[in-house]
Write a protein that holds these residues in place. Structure first.
Motif, mmCIF file in Angstrom:
data_model
loop_
_atom_site.group_PDB
_atom_site.id
_atom_site.type_symbol
_atom_site.label_atom_id
_atom_site.label_comp_id
_atom_site.label_asym_id
_atom_site.label_seq_id
_atom_site.Cartn_x
_atom_site.Cartn_y
_atom_site.Cartn_z
ATOM 1 N N TRP A 14 4.794 0.875 2.686
ATOM 2 C CA TRP A 14 4.660 0.772 4.137
ATOM 3 C C TRP A 14 3.768 1.886 4.680
ATOM 4 N N PHE A 19 2.136 -3.048 3.868
ATOM 5 C CA PHE A 19 3.010 -3.926 4.646
ATOM 6 C C PHE A 19 3.011 -3.458 6.093
ATOM 7 N N ALA A 25 8.426 -4.498 3.634
ATOM 8 C CA ALA A 25 8.270 -3.868 2.322
ATOM 9 C C ALA A 25 9.571 -3.966 1.529
ATOM 10 N N VAL A 57 0.575 -10.228 -2.606
ATOM 11 C CA VAL A 57 0.307 -10.524 -1.193
ATOM 12 C C VAL A 57 -0.519 -11.800 -1.140
#
Length: 128
Positions: A14, A19, A25, A57
């Protein structure tokens, strides 16, 4: 330089802007989308300098080598210095197979549409 030697993997991902939120996250760790040195990572697993962090992702893996530990969210320019990105480049658009996409809510394909879809996929029916 930071005096911190380790950080939680969810906090680090994060903080370096992989994220948008810390809870995303943590959810990615819980779902198994984050790996540290090849092993699935729980959100509280510590990361050290030199660790390989893989984050899935949008269907692709991003491969990062940790070069600096941060626990608070930092700016984009500082975040780029915290890891070395070893992600392979995405395949060219020509190589990605084009799949026919039906509009949401369009229902089941008709017999004619199904035959056209099969023909596109290269599985045309043989006539008897």
């Amino acid at each position: 330089m930071d005096a911190v030697a380790t950080a939680r993997v969810d906090s680090w991902t994060w903080a370096v802007r992989l994220f948008k939120t810390r809870s995303l996250a943590t959810a990615a760790c819980r779902a198994g989308h984050v790996r540290v040195n090849g092993d699935r990572a729980k959100s509280a697993q510590p990361v050290h300098i030199g660790d390989e962090v893989r984050v899935r992702v949008a269907g692709f893996d991003r491969i990062m080598i940790v070069s600096r530990i941060v626990s608070k969210r930092v700016g984009a320019s500082v975040a780029a210095e915290c890891f070395e990105d070893n992600t392979p480049p995405p395949p060219p658009r020509e190589e990605v197979a084009l799949l026919p996409v039906r509009d949401r809510g369009a229902g089941r394909p008709t017999k004619r549409e199904r035959r056209d879809i099969e023909k596109l996929r290269g599985r045309a029916e043989t006539e008897h």
